[in-house]
Design a protein around this motif. Sequence first.
Motif, mmCIF file in Angstrom:
data_model
loop_
_atom_site.group_PDB
_atom_site.id
_atom_site.type_symbol
_atom_site.label_atom_id
_atom_site.label_comp_id
_atom_site.label_asym_id
_atom_site.label_seq_id
_atom_site.Cartn_x
_atom_site.Cartn_y
_atom_site.Cartn_z
ATOM 1 N N THR A 2 8.056 9.539 10.160
ATOM 2 C CA THR A 2 7.797 10.913 9.729
ATOM 3 C C THR A 2 8.082 10.994 8.234
ATOM 4 O O THR A 2 8.868 10.213 7.706
ATOM 5 C CB THR A 2 8.710 11.918 10.476
ATOM 6 O OG1 THR A 2 10.070 11.584 10.215
ATOM 7 C CG2 THR A 2 8.438 11.916 11.973
ATOM 8 N N PRO A 3 7.453 11.942 7.553
ATOM 9 C CA PRO A 3 7.713 12.060 6.108
ATOM 10 C C PRO A 3 9.186 12.341 5.838
ATOM 11 O O PRO A 3 9.868 12.980 6.629
ATOM 12 C CB PRO A 3 6.849 13.257 5.690
ATOM 13 C CG PRO A 3 5.810 13.370 6.744
ATOM 14 C CD PRO A 3 6.454 12.896 8.022
ATOM 15 N N ARG B 182 13.145 4.006 0.347
ATOM 16 C CA ARG B 182 13.924 5.191 -0.034
ATOM 17 C C ARG B 182 13.026 6.410 -0.260
ATOM 18 O O ARG B 182 13.476 7.536 -0.136
ATOM 19 C CB ARG B 182 14.753 4.899 -1.282
ATOM 20 C CG ARG B 182 15.911 3.934 -1.024
ATOM 21 C CD ARG B 182 16.820 3.756 -2.231
ATOM 22 N NE ARG B 182 16.201 3.029 -3.321
ATOM 23 C CZ ARG B 182 16.122 1.703 -3.414
ATOM 24 N NH1 ARG B 182 16.628 0.946 -2.456
ATOM 25 N NH2 ARG B 182 15.546 1.128 -4.441
ATOM 26 N N GLN B 183 11.752 6.185 -0.575
ATOM 27 C CA GLN B 183 10.849 7.289 -0.888
ATOM 28 C C GLN B 183 10.046 7.784 0.312
ATOM 29 O O GLN B 183 9.754 8.970 0.412
ATOM 30 C CB GLN B 183 9.883 6.873 -1.999
ATOM 31 C CG GLN B 183 10.565 6.665 -3.319
ATOM 32 C CD GLN B 183 9.607 6.134 -4.373
ATOM 33 O OE1 GLN B 183 8.483 5.753 -4.083
ATOM 34 N NE2 GLN B 183 10.086 6.098 -5.601
ATOM 35 N N ILE C 78 0.851 -1.196 0.000
ATOM 36 C CA ILE C 78 0.000 0.000 0.000
ATOM 37 C C ILE C 78 0.882 1.239 0.000
ATOM 38 O O ILE C 78 1.741 1.401 0.872
ATOM 39 C CB ILE C 78 -0.941 0.001 1.231
ATOM 40 C CG1 ILE C 78 -1.754 -1.283 1.306
ATOM 41 C CG2 ILE C 78 -1.833 1.238 1.228
ATOM 42 C CD1 ILE C 78 -2.654 -1.547 0.131
ATOM 43 N N ARG C 79 0.645 2.116 -0.987
ATOM 44 C CA ARG C 79 1.419 3.355 -1.093
ATOM 45 C C ARG C 79 0.512 4.556 -1.315
ATOM 46 O O ARG C 79 0.956 5.590 -1.795
ATOM 47 C CB ARG C 79 2.415 3.233 -2.246
ATOM 48 C CG ARG C 79 3.445 2.131 -1.990
ATOM 49 C CD ARG C 79 4.336 1.914 -3.161
ATOM 50 N NE ARG C 79 5.384 2.934 -3.166
ATOM 51 C CZ ARG C 79 6.477 2.848 -3.883
ATOM 52 N NH1 ARG C 79 6.695 1.804 -4.646
ATOM 53 N NH2 ARG C 79 7.379 3.792 -3.849
ATOM 54 N N VAL C 80 -0.754 4.415 -0.939
ATOM 55 C CA VAL C 80 -1.718 5.502 -1.104
ATOM 56 C C VAL C 80 -2.005 6.153 0.244
ATOM 57 O O VAL C 80 -1.649 5.616 1.290
ATOM 58 C CB VAL C 80 -3.038 4.996 -1.744
ATOM 59 C CG1 VAL C 80 -2.786 4.446 -3.133
ATOM 60 C CG2 VAL C 80 -3.711 3.958 -0.861
ATOM 61 N N TYR D 137 3.739 8.882 2.076
ATOM 62 C CA TYR D 137 4.719 9.730 2.746
ATOM 63 C C TYR D 137 5.463 9.029 3.878
ATOM 64 O O TYR D 137 6.620 9.338 4.149
ATOM 65 C CB TYR D 137 4.027 10.970 3.326
ATOM 66 C CG TYR D 137 3.173 11.682 2.321
ATOM 67 C CD1 TYR D 137 3.734 12.546 1.390
ATOM 68 C CD2 TYR D 137 1.798 11.467 2.276
ATOM 69 C CE1 TYR D 137 2.957 13.197 0.452
ATOM 70 C CE2 TYR D 137 1.012 12.113 1.346
ATOM 71 C CZ TYR D 137 1.587 12.974 0.427
ATOM 72 O OH TYR D 137 0.814 13.599 -0.498
ATOM 73 N N VAL D 138 4.753 8.128 4.561
ATOM 74 C CA VAL D 138 5.280 7.483 5.765
ATOM 75 C C VAL D 138 4.977 5.995 5.682
ATOM 76 O O VAL D 138 3.864 5.605 5.322
ATOM 77 C CB VAL D 138 4.633 8.085 7.038
ATOM 78 C CG1 VAL D 138 5.154 7.425 8.292
ATOM 79 C CG2 VAL D 138 4.847 9.585 7.104
#
Length: 191
Positions: free
Chosen positions: A187-188, A181-182, A114-116, A121-122
């Motif tokens: 925290t963001p 890495r992204q 999940i990247r939504v 961001y975190v």
Amino acid sequence: MKLITLSTLEIAPWYALAAYWAVSALRLKRIKVSESLSGRLWHLGFLILVFMLLYSDRSEFGALNLRFAPESALLRDLGIFLTFVGAGVAIWARYSLGQYWSGRVTLKVDHELIRVGPYGYVRHPIYSGLLMAMAGTVLIIGEWRAVLAVFLAAAEFSRKAAKEEALLSTEFGEQYGEYRRQAGFLTPRFR
């Protein structure tokens, strides 16, 4: 007759969080791999200790019952705000995970990365939101026992998150490495 008091306003985000957790736990995917029962019990025991430190009215904590700051309407209001925002982040993150959420360290059948939502961001926004809400509660309570509770929660969430990361790295390989890495850990990541 007052319907909303300051004490109910302080605790309302925690009740909202618990209610959403209970309802959303009814629709989850089947588990493929899961941590041991002892790992889960360790986590639950730690969280019980954290919430006892945060919400116990007992005075048996000795020096931990001392205030770290004088009572202040500004700190209280900031604490209420942080508690609402933190609970909101945790609910948003839980919603974004959908059927892939679990209270245990698990992989689900046909698991997806999940990247939504906040996961863009975190990597562990539920823990981030819970820690923010707890930090708000610390400001409301104003005692050292609450500060200790947040440090204990941060240590436990970090331990559990590391176990989750190891499992996700095994499952998703370089795709998870790229995600690491992204997106930041709790925290963001500012680029």
